[in-house]
Design a protein around this motif. Sequence first.
Motif, PDB file in Angstrom:
ATOM      1  N   LEU A  23      -5.017 -18.204   9.788  1.00  0.00           N
ATOM      2  CA  LEU A  23      -4.554 -19.197  10.773  1.00  0.00           C
ATOM      3  C   LEU A  23      -4.770 -20.675  10.304  1.00  0.00           C
ATOM      4  N   PHE A  24      -5.908 -20.795   9.723  1.00  0.00           N
ATOM      5  CA  PHE A  24      -6.397 -22.243   9.248  1.00  0.00           C
ATOM      6  C   PHE A  24      -5.315 -22.974   8.263  1.00  0.00           C
ATOM      7  N   ASN A  25      -4.726 -21.971   7.569  1.00  0.00           N
ATOM      8  CA  ASN A  25      -3.926 -22.238   6.371  1.00  0.00           C
ATOM      9  C   ASN A  25      -2.667 -23.042   7.056  1.00  0.00           C
ATOM     10  N   TRP A  26      -2.109 -22.769   8.276  1.00  0.00           N
ATOM     11  CA  TRP A  26      -1.124 -22.971   8.800  1.00  0.00           C
ATOM     12  C   TRP A  26      -1.339 -24.581   9.454  1.00  0.00           C
ATOM     13  N   LEU A  27      -2.527 -25.043   9.707  1.00  0.00           N
ATOM     14  CA  LEU A  27      -2.946 -26.167  10.314  1.00  0.00           C
ATOM     15  C   LEU A  27      -2.444 -27.158   9.530  1.00  0.00           C
ATOM     16  N   PHE A  28      -2.146 -26.939   8.261  1.00  0.00           N
ATOM     17  CA  PHE A  28      -1.673 -28.063   7.297  1.00  0.00           C
ATOM     18  C   PHE A  28      -0.125 -28.448   7.500  1.00  0.00           C
ATOM     19  N   LEU A  29       0.600 -27.709   8.135  1.00  0.00           N
ATOM     20  CA  LEU A  29       1.827 -28.117   8.648  1.00  0.00           C
ATOM     21  C   LEU A  29       1.717 -29.423   9.582  1.00  0.00           C
ATOM     22  N   LEU A  30       0.919 -29.321  10.219  1.00  0.00           N
ATOM     23  CA  LEU A  30       0.605 -30.764  11.269  1.00  0.00           C
ATOM     24  C   LEU A  30       0.038 -32.057  10.400  1.00  0.00           C
ATOM     25  N   VAL A  31      -0.496 -31.427   9.053  1.00  0.00           N
ATOM     26  CA  VAL A  31      -0.877 -32.853   8.300  1.00  0.00           C
ATOM     27  C   VAL A  31       0.538 -33.483   7.923  1.00  0.00           C
ATOM     28  N   GLY A  32       1.608 -32.535   7.934  1.00  0.00           N
ATOM     29  CA  GLY A  32       2.768 -32.946   7.585  1.00  0.00           C
ATOM     30  C   GLY A  32       3.451 -34.174   8.367  1.00  0.00           C
ATOM     31  N   VAL A  33       2.946 -34.280   9.536  1.00  0.00           N
ATOM     32  CA  VAL A  33       3.439 -35.378  10.418  1.00  0.00           C
ATOM     33  C   VAL A  33       3.229 -36.716   9.987  1.00  0.00           C
ATOM     34  N   THR A  34       1.975 -36.670   9.096  1.00  0.00           N
ATOM     35  CA  THR A  34       1.417 -38.068   8.717  1.00  0.00           C
ATOM     36  C   THR A  34       2.739 -38.922   8.066  1.00  0.00           C
ATOM     37  N   PRO A  35       3.453 -38.572   7.021  1.00  0.00           N
ATOM     38  CA  PRO A  35       4.230 -39.382   6.596  1.00  0.00           C
ATOM     39  C   PRO A  35       5.306 -40.037   7.275  1.00  0.00           C
ATOM     40  N   VAL A  36       5.821 -39.109   8.332  1.00  0.00           N
ATOM     41  CA  VAL A  36       6.976 -39.453   9.393  1.00  0.00           C
ATOM     42  C   VAL A  36       6.251 -40.364  10.252  1.00  0.00           C
ATOM     43  N   MET A  37       5.076 -40.133  10.774  1.00  0.00           N
ATOM     44  CA  MET A  37       4.266 -40.997  11.577  1.00  0.00           C
ATOM     45  C   MET A  37       4.271 -42.577  10.854  1.00  0.00           C
ATOM     46  N   PHE A  38       3.915 -42.701   9.584  1.00  0.00           N
ATOM     47  CA  PHE A  38       3.763 -43.964   8.951  1.00  0.00           C
ATOM     48  C   PHE A  38       5.239 -44.494   8.815  1.00  0.00           C
ATOM     49  N   ARG A  39       6.256 -43.716   8.504  1.00  0.00           N
ATOM     50  CA  ARG A  39       7.754 -44.451   8.537  1.00  0.00           C
ATOM     51  C   ARG A  39       8.246 -44.727   9.774  1.00  0.00           C
ATOM     52  N   GLY A  40       7.628 -44.002  11.022  1.00  0.00           N
ATOM     53  CA  GLY A  40       8.170 -44.270  12.319  1.00  0.00           C
ATOM     54  C   GLY A  40       7.618 -45.525  12.577  1.00  0.00           C
ATOM     55  N   LEU A  41       6.102 -45.931  12.288  1.00  0.00           N
ATOM     56  CA  LEU A  41       5.585 -47.076  12.610  1.00  0.00           C
ATOM     57  C   LEU A  41       6.217 -48.306  11.746  1.00  0.00           C
ATOM     58  N   SER A  42       6.468 -48.156  10.727  1.00  0.00           N
ATOM     59  CA  SER A  42       7.160 -49.191   9.871  1.00  0.00           C
ATOM     60  C   SER A  42       8.441 -49.463  10.402  1.00  0.00           C
ATOM     61  N   ASN A  43       9.415 -48.462  10.836  1.00  0.00           N
ATOM     62  CA  ASN A  43      10.727 -48.665  11.144  1.00  0.00           C
ATOM     63  C   ASN A  43      10.655 -49.395  12.567  1.00  0.00           C
ATOM     64  N   TYR A  44       9.789 -49.040  13.401  1.00  0.00           N
ATOM     65  CA  TYR A  44       9.667 -49.716  14.678  1.00  0.00           C
ATOM     66  C   TYR A  44       9.368 -51.093  14.483  1.00  0.00           C
ATOM     67  N   VAL A  45       8.374 -51.448  13.672  1.00  0.00           N
ATOM     68  CA  VAL A  45       8.050 -52.914  13.074  1.00  0.00           C
ATOM     69  C   VAL A  45       9.178 -53.439  12.785  1.00  0.00           C
ATOM     70  N   LEU A  46      10.119 -53.069  11.779  1.00  0.00           N
ATOM     71  CA  LEU A  46      11.128 -53.687  11.620  1.00  0.00           C
ATOM     72  C   LEU A  46      12.127 -53.964  12.367  1.00  0.00           C
ATOM     73  N   GLU A  47      12.309 -53.156  13.413  1.00  0.00           N
ATOM     74  CA  GLU A  47      13.305 -53.522  14.794  1.00  0.00           C
ATOM     75  C   GLU A  47      12.760 -54.453  15.393  1.00  0.00           C
ATOM     76  N   ILE A  48      11.519 -54.733  15.547  1.00  0.00           N
ATOM     77  CA  ILE A  48      10.905 -55.830  16.756  1.00  0.00           C
ATOM     78  C   ILE A  48      10.639 -56.819  15.982  1.00  0.00           C
ATOM     79  N   SER A  49      10.926 -57.193  15.003  1.00  0.00           N
ATOM     80  CA  SER A  49      10.611 -58.649  13.944  1.00  0.00           C
ATOM     81  C   SER A  49      11.981 -58.968  13.352  1.00  0.00           C
TER      82      SER A  49
END
Length: 446
Positions: free
Chosen positions: A357-383
């Motif tokens: 089961l622990f192997n599948w925890l790394f699916l959630l680690v895949g959230v990170t690039p999307v979170m990074f891009r979401g933060l950047s895109n949000y900043v691009l909209e407010i500036s």
Amino acid sequence: MSSVAAQQPNSSSDSPTSTLPTEPDEGAETRNFFLLAFSQVVLRCGWIFKTESIIIPAVLDLIAGPGWVRGLLPILNRIGQSLPPLFYARTLKSMSQKKWSLCGTTLAMGVCFSLLAFCFVPPIRDAVDGWFPESTTWPSVWLTVAFLVCYFLFFAATGLNQVGFGTVQGKLVRVTKRGRLMLVANFAGAIAAIGLAAWLLPKWLTNHDAHVHWIFGFAGGAFLLSAGVSALLKEHCDKAPHVKGTAAELFHDAFSVLTEDRNFRRLAVVAFCFGCSLMLFPHYQALARDRLGAPLENLIFWVIIQNGGTAAFSLLGGPLADWKGNRLVLRLMMFGVFLMPLIAIVLIHTGPSDATLFNWLFLLVGVTPVMFRGLSNYVLEISPRSEHPRYLAALSLCVAAPMVASPAVGWALDAVSYEAVFLTVSAILFGGLLMTWTIAEPRQSV
């Protein structure tokens, strides 16, 4: 308050939503969209061979060992990605064609990993061993220092690259297509990267040996190719004077965003909490190997699962960003980041099935690039577009701020317990998740 007043970049109002950037040249937008997507796909194909949550810490464990050394990785990573962009923001703002920043920094990333691969070439390592014939410690010390130096330089180039990519994207891709770009780049990139990892990593990584020079050499080559693709972008020239500044003035540029923009201050809390989660990333693979006895070959499976998670979350986040805005994407991705340390602790106590089961925890680690891009895109909209480098540099500082505690976290994992550290970070992440309900949705003001 009228939408015009709310959109002034230096306003300190409660909802300082900035004017959306001037729409890009329609004639070149399609070409630039696919070139940016392709360069990011190639970049991701290289990135999977240096995954800092799996491969990088595992290699460092092989040549060093203690948790506090592994704990240096997040702080070197985030310092590299935050301080150089701070000093670079004014230079980037004054560049007439931002694509050359993207091209040059990607090139530097490729050079750094090529040098790192060179350090692991067997004749080079054998020569170093020959310099210390009576010692079993100094060859590892030399290699560890070279590893950490190259790692830091790589992420310094990566920080400049991310600010450059965000600025180029803000200039060449309209706001309602940036989620689509994230989707294409991350989904296609993850699929291509998974295929290459499944094909090549079993040849280069086994329980008995790790051909690190081939793994890192492939990553370096992919970054060099991505640099070449970004040079093909079609971009009109900006006219902006170059403004020099002292270190104090450059820090003031970044921190003034916090004082001028109340909405950004709230986003800064989200970014800070998200940065706390990054301190744990090198330790997930160590937790699996220490507590569950996972073999070295599992690294292959983990990087494939992680990139599969990135593809899946990009399918969710990309369309949502274009349809509903980046605030919802940040909220959903932050929820996934919050769950990771909790699930990790539960899984190491669930009985015989926990290793699988622990192997599948790394699916959630895949959230990170999307979170990074979401933060950047949000900043691009407010500036405003002219302030994109400054806002992105300030965002990088907010994500990096908690990294000063990273070596202490690595020490605490050995001295206290994984459970105590992971649960503490999870509590912080819950606070960041709650803060996503306080930030504004820029498109509601337009």
